[in-house]
Structure formats: structure tokens, C-alpha cells
Design a protein around this motif. Structure first.
Motif, PDB file in Angstrom:
ATOM      1  N   THR A 109       0.831  -1.215   0.000  1.00  0.00           N
ATOM      2  CA  THR A 109       0.000   0.000   0.000  1.00  0.00           C
ATOM      3  C   THR A 109       0.864   1.262   0.000  1.00  0.00           C
ATOM      4  O   THR A 109       0.351   2.361   0.228  1.00  0.00           O
ATOM      5  CB  THR A 109      -0.919   0.023   1.233  1.00  0.00           C
ATOM      6  OG1 THR A 109      -0.112   0.029   2.430  1.00  0.00           O
ATOM      7  CG2 THR A 109      -1.839  -1.189   1.247  1.00  0.00           C
ATOM      8  N   GLU A 110       2.155   1.124  -0.269  1.00  0.00           N
ATOM      9  CA  GLU A 110       3.053   2.278  -0.254  1.00  0.00           C
ATOM     10  C   GLU A 110       2.708   3.253  -1.380  1.00  0.00           C
ATOM     11  O   GLU A 110       2.304   2.849  -2.473  1.00  0.00           O
ATOM     12  CB  GLU A 110       4.519   1.831  -0.402  1.00  0.00           C
ATOM     13  CG  GLU A 110       5.104   1.159   0.820  1.00  0.00           C
ATOM     14  CD  GLU A 110       4.628  -0.269   1.037  1.00  0.00           C
ATOM     15  OE1 GLU A 110       4.721  -0.773   2.175  1.00  0.00           O
ATOM     16  OE2 GLU A 110       4.162  -0.892   0.045  1.00  0.00           O
ATOM     17  N   THR A 111       2.898   4.520  -1.093  1.00  0.00           N
ATOM     18  CA  THR A 111       2.645   5.557  -2.094  1.00  0.00           C
ATOM     19  C   THR A 111       3.820   5.630  -3.066  1.00  0.00           C
ATOM     20  O   THR A 111       4.908   5.093  -2.811  1.00  0.00           O
ATOM     21  CB  THR A 111       2.466   6.923  -1.439  1.00  0.00           C
ATOM     22  OG1 THR A 111       3.706   7.301  -0.811  1.00  0.00           O
ATOM     23  CG2 THR A 111       1.352   6.887  -0.385  1.00  0.00           C
ATOM     24  N   GLU A 112       3.603   6.333  -4.158  1.00  0.00           N
ATOM     25  CA  GLU A 112       4.680   6.546  -5.124  1.00  0.00           C
ATOM     26  C   GLU A 112       5.859   7.257  -4.465  1.00  0.00           C
ATOM     27  O   GLU A 112       7.016   6.920  -4.718  1.00  0.00           O
ATOM     28  CB  GLU A 112       4.152   7.385  -6.289  1.00  0.00           C
ATOM     29  CG  GLU A 112       5.172   7.649  -7.388  1.00  0.00           C
ATOM     30  CD  GLU A 112       4.584   8.471  -8.522  1.00  0.00           C
ATOM     31  OE1 GLU A 112       5.366   9.146  -9.221  1.00  0.00           O
ATOM     32  OE2 GLU A 112       3.347   8.433  -8.703  1.00  0.00           O
ATOM     33  N   GLU A 113       5.575   8.226  -3.586  1.00  0.00           N
ATOM     34  CA  GLU A 113       6.639   8.967  -2.900  1.00  0.00           C
ATOM     35  C   GLU A 113       7.425   8.060  -1.961  1.00  0.00           C
ATOM     36  O   GLU A 113       8.662   8.168  -1.859  1.00  0.00           O
ATOM     37  CB  GLU A 113       6.040  10.144  -2.112  1.00  0.00           C
ATOM     38  CG  GLU A 113       5.476  11.264  -2.955  1.00  0.00           C
ATOM     39  CD  GLU A 113       4.137  10.910  -3.603  1.00  0.00           C
ATOM     40  OE1 GLU A 113       3.473   9.944  -3.130  1.00  0.00           O
ATOM     41  OE2 GLU A 113       3.753  11.580  -4.580  1.00  0.00           O
ATOM     42  N   GLU A 114       6.734   7.159  -1.275  1.00  0.00           N
ATOM     43  CA  GLU A 114       7.429   6.243  -0.367  1.00  0.00           C
ATOM     44  C   GLU A 114       8.345   5.289  -1.140  1.00  0.00           C
ATOM     45  O   GLU A 114       9.465   4.996  -0.710  1.00  0.00           O
ATOM     46  CB  GLU A 114       6.417   5.452   0.462  1.00  0.00           C
ATOM     47  CG  GLU A 114       5.747   6.267   1.557  1.00  0.00           C
ATOM     48  CD  GLU A 114       4.669   5.503   2.290  1.00  0.00           C
ATOM     49  OE1 GLU A 114       4.572   5.658   3.519  1.00  0.00           O
ATOM     50  OE2 GLU A 114       3.904   4.754   1.628  1.00  0.00           O
TER      51      GLU A 114
ATOM     52  N   ALA B  73      13.784   3.714  -3.004  1.00  0.00           N
ATOM     53  CA  ALA B  73      14.784   3.552  -4.062  1.00  0.00           C
ATOM     54  C   ALA B  73      16.118   4.169  -3.647  1.00  0.00           C
ATOM     55  O   ALA B  73      17.186   3.624  -3.934  1.00  0.00           O
ATOM     56  CB  ALA B  73      14.282   4.180  -5.360  1.00  0.00           C
ATOM     57  N   ALA B  74      16.048   5.302  -2.938  1.00  0.00           N
ATOM     58  CA  ALA B  74      17.284   5.922  -2.446  1.00  0.00           C
ATOM     59  C   ALA B  74      17.944   5.030  -1.402  1.00  0.00           C
ATOM     60  O   ALA B  74      19.179   4.863  -1.396  1.00  0.00           O
ATOM     61  CB  ALA B  74      16.983   7.294  -1.855  1.00  0.00           C
ATOM     62  N   ASP B  75      17.155   4.430  -0.523  1.00  0.00           N
ATOM     63  CA  ASP B  75      17.709   3.536   0.498  1.00  0.00           C
ATOM     64  C   ASP B  75      18.451   2.365  -0.142  1.00  0.00           C
ATOM     65  O   ASP B  75      19.424   1.853   0.409  1.00  0.00           O
ATOM     66  CB  ASP B  75      16.596   2.991   1.398  1.00  0.00           C
ATOM     67  CG  ASP B  75      15.912   4.077   2.210  1.00  0.00           C
ATOM     68  OD1 ASP B  75      16.576   5.062   2.569  1.00  0.00           O
ATOM     69  OD2 ASP B  75      14.698   3.931   2.487  1.00  0.00           O
TER      70      ASP B  75
ATOM     71  N   PRO C  90       5.266  -0.857  -9.595  1.00  0.00           N
ATOM     72  CA  PRO C  90       5.524   0.479  -9.026  1.00  0.00           C
ATOM     73  C   PRO C  90       6.922   0.606  -8.404  1.00  0.00           C
ATOM     74  O   PRO C  90       7.552   1.656  -8.522  1.00  0.00           O
ATOM     75  CB  PRO C  90       4.424   0.620  -7.970  1.00  0.00           C
ATOM     76  CG  PRO C  90       3.321  -0.269  -8.448  1.00  0.00           C
ATOM     77  CD  PRO C  90       4.016  -1.448  -9.055  1.00  0.00           C
ATOM     78  N   LEU C  91       7.406  -0.460  -7.760  1.00  0.00           N
ATOM     79  CA  LEU C  91       8.744  -0.421  -7.178  1.00  0.00           C
ATOM     80  C   LEU C  91       9.801  -0.338  -8.272  1.00  0.00           C
ATOM     81  O   LEU C  91      10.751   0.458  -8.180  1.00  0.00           O
ATOM     82  CB  LEU C  91       8.971  -1.658  -6.307  1.00  0.00           C
ATOM     83  CG  LEU C  91      10.381  -1.810  -5.711  1.00  0.00           C
ATOM     84  CD1 LEU C  91      10.769  -0.586  -4.879  1.00  0.00           C
ATOM     85  CD2 LEU C  91      10.472  -3.079  -4.873  1.00  0.00           C
ATOM     86  N   LEU C  92       9.655  -1.136  -9.315  1.00  0.00           N
ATOM     87  CA  LEU C  92      10.611  -1.088 -10.428  1.00  0.00           C
ATOM     88  C   LEU C  92      10.613   0.298 -11.074  1.00  0.00           C
ATOM     89  O   LEU C  92      11.674   0.825 -11.440  1.00  0.00           O
ATOM     90  CB  LEU C  92      10.269  -2.157 -11.464  1.00  0.00           C
ATOM     91  CG  LEU C  92      10.541  -3.608 -11.037  1.00  0.00           C
ATOM     92  CD1 LEU C  92       9.889  -4.574 -12.000  1.00  0.00           C
ATOM     93  CD2 LEU C  92      12.049  -3.865 -10.976  1.00  0.00           C
TER      94      LEU C  92
ATOM     95  N   SER D 132      15.198  -3.079 -13.252  1.00  0.00           N
ATOM     96  CA  SER D 132      14.764  -1.690 -13.389  1.00  0.00           C
ATOM     97  C   SER D 132      15.577  -0.968 -14.458  1.00  0.00           C
ATOM     98  O   SER D 132      15.334   0.201 -14.736  1.00  0.00           O
ATOM     99  CB  SER D 132      14.951  -0.958 -12.061  1.00  0.00           C
ATOM    100  OG  SER D 132      16.327  -0.805 -11.779  1.00  0.00           O
ATOM    101  N   GLY D 133      16.543  -1.653 -15.019  1.00  0.00           N
ATOM    102  CA  GLY D 133      17.458  -1.039 -15.971  1.00  0.00           C
ATOM    103  C   GLY D 133      18.832  -0.834 -15.364  1.00  0.00           C
ATOM    104  O   GLY D 133      19.838  -0.814 -16.077  1.00  0.00           O
ATOM    105  N   SER D 134      18.881  -0.696 -14.028  1.00  0.00           N
ATOM    106  CA  SER D 134      20.174  -0.566 -13.355  1.00  0.00           C
ATOM    107  C   SER D 134      20.252  -1.449 -12.111  1.00  0.00           C
ATOM    108  O   SER D 134      21.271  -1.457 -11.431  1.00  0.00           O
ATOM    109  CB  SER D 134      20.429   0.888 -12.945  1.00  0.00           C
ATOM    110  OG  SER D 134      19.426   1.326 -12.049  1.00  0.00           O
TER     111      SER D 134
END
Length: 336
Positions: free
Chosen positions: A187-192, A197-199, A224-226, A262-264
């Protein structure tokens, strides 16, 4: 120097290191370039991130005073000891917090820097000595640490065995391999997810606070995570990183293993907490409470990212009291 003078010196250092203000800092910019030339993993982007986090979270005057209030003996030990610190070199200035604790404890610090990360720390010590000559006697950088009164050493599981052998008879903190995980609910948002991704990706995933494995519920939608991870597609242009990506992709293909990309970054279902560079492991769970209890009890886990744990995007922003391995470095030093 008394503790208030040391705090004033550190606040000035924080202002100097802050990458948001580059005015009149040609010398620092040249030092950052030298650090990158010495260690190709220390890109300008990630050096600036490390400096920004140190400046903001470690070298703020109010934060320092609040933190030190917990340690009444800080700065005035009954007997000044010589503390040997063996620093790691996986991310820029990874040993800064240990040095900071030693500096503020009132003991003399003898510092063994990693060959991968010596340029920045040596410059910081030289700059402090330029501003405040009395600091020069408080820290020495040495190739070998012999006859110290206590030791703090960080390394791999293999090097930790040697540290235990050599330092067993002295008061010590010895740290081994650790990594971090994230627990997702779906249920994570796009911002979360972008923060997560930074973590995962900053410092190329080389830090112990980098997330190397995510736990997801059954039937989780990975798209969404990818998509969030694609923010870091530019890392594939880094030669060292791309070599790891290509190598791990070849292994997955040769073994006919299912993977996502994800490409990287490659994603693979795997029970191991530790993933190779350029790979993120994932595992499905059914009981989130049991999972959290299991992870909290695992001494290989540095932090757990997600709701109810470390906030998304904050894994690489530890506070002064976020001690590696959960061992209170300042309490150890002030208790010597």
C-alpha cells in the motif's frame, strides 16, 4: 579544548562541509575530486550526499548538545586513554561518527583509515588543525595501531575474527558485516517507493544501511517499485557498477533464474539478506508481525525500513544516537 569549544569547532566544520554552499570552497572541491580519483565508487554525487548528511545530522550545534546531555562525563574523562579506531572504507567518511565520538569523549584518538577512504578524513583533520591548532594533538592518523588502551574496529566477518584475536584483552567494540532490509505492505505511495529507491541505490548499495532485501506480501505488484528504482538508471553508466550488473545478469541467465530489472538493478527471489552489488533480493511473507520479530532478533540486520521502522528514504540519514550494530559508542568511550 573544553566540550563547548569542541562543539563550536564542529559547527564550523559542518558549515564548511555543507555542499549547498560552495562559495570560497575551491580547496574542498579539489579534495573531493582527489577522493573520487582515489576511489571510483566515491562519485561527486555520493560524496556530496555524505557531506550533506554529516553536516545536517552530526554537526548541528543543538543536536550535539542534546546528544551529549546523555553523557555527563563526555569531554572530561578521569583518565585520558588512547583509543584506536580502525575505519572501514565502503562509503565516503563512513568512520566519521566513530572519530566524532572519540573527539568529544575527551580521549586521544589514534585513527587507522582505509586506503579506500583517507583523502576526505585527512582533509577534515587538517582543516580543524588549521582553524584550531590545539586539535592537532587530539587525533593522529597511523598505519598501525599498537598499545592502545581500547579499540573500535569495523570490517568484514573475516577481519572481525582477527580483530577479536588481537584486541581481546583490551576494551573493544568490533563490528562485522551488516545490512538492511525493507518490509513492504503493498500500500506504499509513489513517494514512499521513490524514497525506498534511495535507500537501496545511493552509494551504489555499498553501505550497511543500504537495503539489500525487501519483504513483500504474496501477490505483490512489483511494477511500481521497479518504476521508482528507474530514478537511478544513470548509475548503469558507472563503469565499475555496470561490470557488476553485467556479471550478475549473466549468472542469472546462465542458471535460467527468474529475475526482474529496473534497468540498473536486478531483482531476484532469494532467502539471503545479503545481495551482490547491483542485485536486490526479495522474499514473500505471510505474517508481518512474525517477520518483524524475526528481523529485530537478527544481529545481521542494521535497520528495517518501512512503516513501523526507519522511515522510507531515511536509512542513510542516521542521527548522532543511531549507533552501528546498536552498540552505544559514546557510552563505551565515556565508561573507559
Amino acid at each position: 579544548m573544553d566540550i563547548s569549544q569542541k562543539i563550536a569547532a564542529l559547527v564550523r566544520l559542518g558549515q564548511y562541509l555543507d555542499p549547498a554552499d560552495k562559495a570560497g570552497k575551491d580547496e574542498l572541491e579539489a579534495v573531493k575530486q582527489r577522493a573520487f580519483e582515489q576511489n571510483g565508487w566515491f562519485t561527486p554525487e555520493f560524496i556530496d550526499l555524505a557531506l550533506a548528511n554529516i553536516s545536517r545530522y552530526y554537526l548541528d550545534g543543538n543536536a550535539l548538545r542534546t546528544w551529549l546531555d546523555q553523557y555527563p562525563n563526555a569531554g572530561s574523562p578521569a583518565t585520558v586513554k588512547e583509543v584506536g579506531i580502525v575505519a572501514a572504507g565502503n562509503i565516503p567518511l563512513v568512520g566519521f561518527h566513530d572519530w566524532l565520538c572519540g573527539f568529544l569523549s575527551g580521549h586521544k584518538v589514534r585513527l587507522k583509515l582505509s586506503g579506500k577512504d583517507e583523502v576526505l578524513m585527512k582533509h577534515i583533520l587538517a582543516k580543524l588543525a588549521e582553524w584550531y591548532p590545539e586539535t592537532a594533538a587530539l587525533t593522529s592518523v597511523e598505519e598501525m595501531l599498537k598499545n592502545c588502551d581500547a579499540y573500535i574496529a569495523t570490517g568484514s566477518n573475516n577481519s572481525a575474527r582477527y580483530f577479536h584475536y588481537y584486541f581481546a584483552k583490551y576494551p573493544h567494540i568490533i563490528r562485522k558485516n551488516r545490512t538492511s532490509t525493507a518490509v513492504l505492505t503493498g500500500t506504499e505511495t509513489e513517494e514512499e517507493l521513490e524514497a525506498l529507491a534511495a535507500d537501496v541505490m545511493v552509494y551504489f548499495g555499498l553501505g550497511c544501511r543500504n537495503v539489500t532485501k525487501v519483504y513483500v506480501p504474496e501477490n505483490y505488484n512489483f511494477e511500481p517499485l521497479l518504476q521508482a528504482l528507474r530514478k537511478y538508471e544513470h548509475l548503469i553508466d558507472h563503469n565499475k557498477y555496470k561490470n557488476n550488473y553485467d556479471y550478475n545478469l549473466a549468472l542469472l541467465l546462465l542458471n535460467n533464474n527468474y529475475y526482474m530489472s529496473s534497468g540498473s538493478l536486478l531483482m531476484q527471489e532469494n532467502p539471503s539478506l545479503f545481495s551482490p552489488l547491483s542485485v536486490l533480493h526479495y522474499e514473500f511473507y505471510t505474517d508481518i508481525l512474525a517477520l518483524h520479530a524475526e528481523l529485530r532478533a537478527n544481529d545481521e540486520v542494521q535497520c528495517i525500513v518501512g512503516r513501523g521502522g526507519v522511515a522510507f528514504g531515511a536509512a542513510q540519514q542516521p542521527s548522532l544516537s543511531d549507533y552501528a550494530d546498536g552498540v552505544d559508542t559514546m557510552a563505551f568511550l565515556t565508561g573507559l
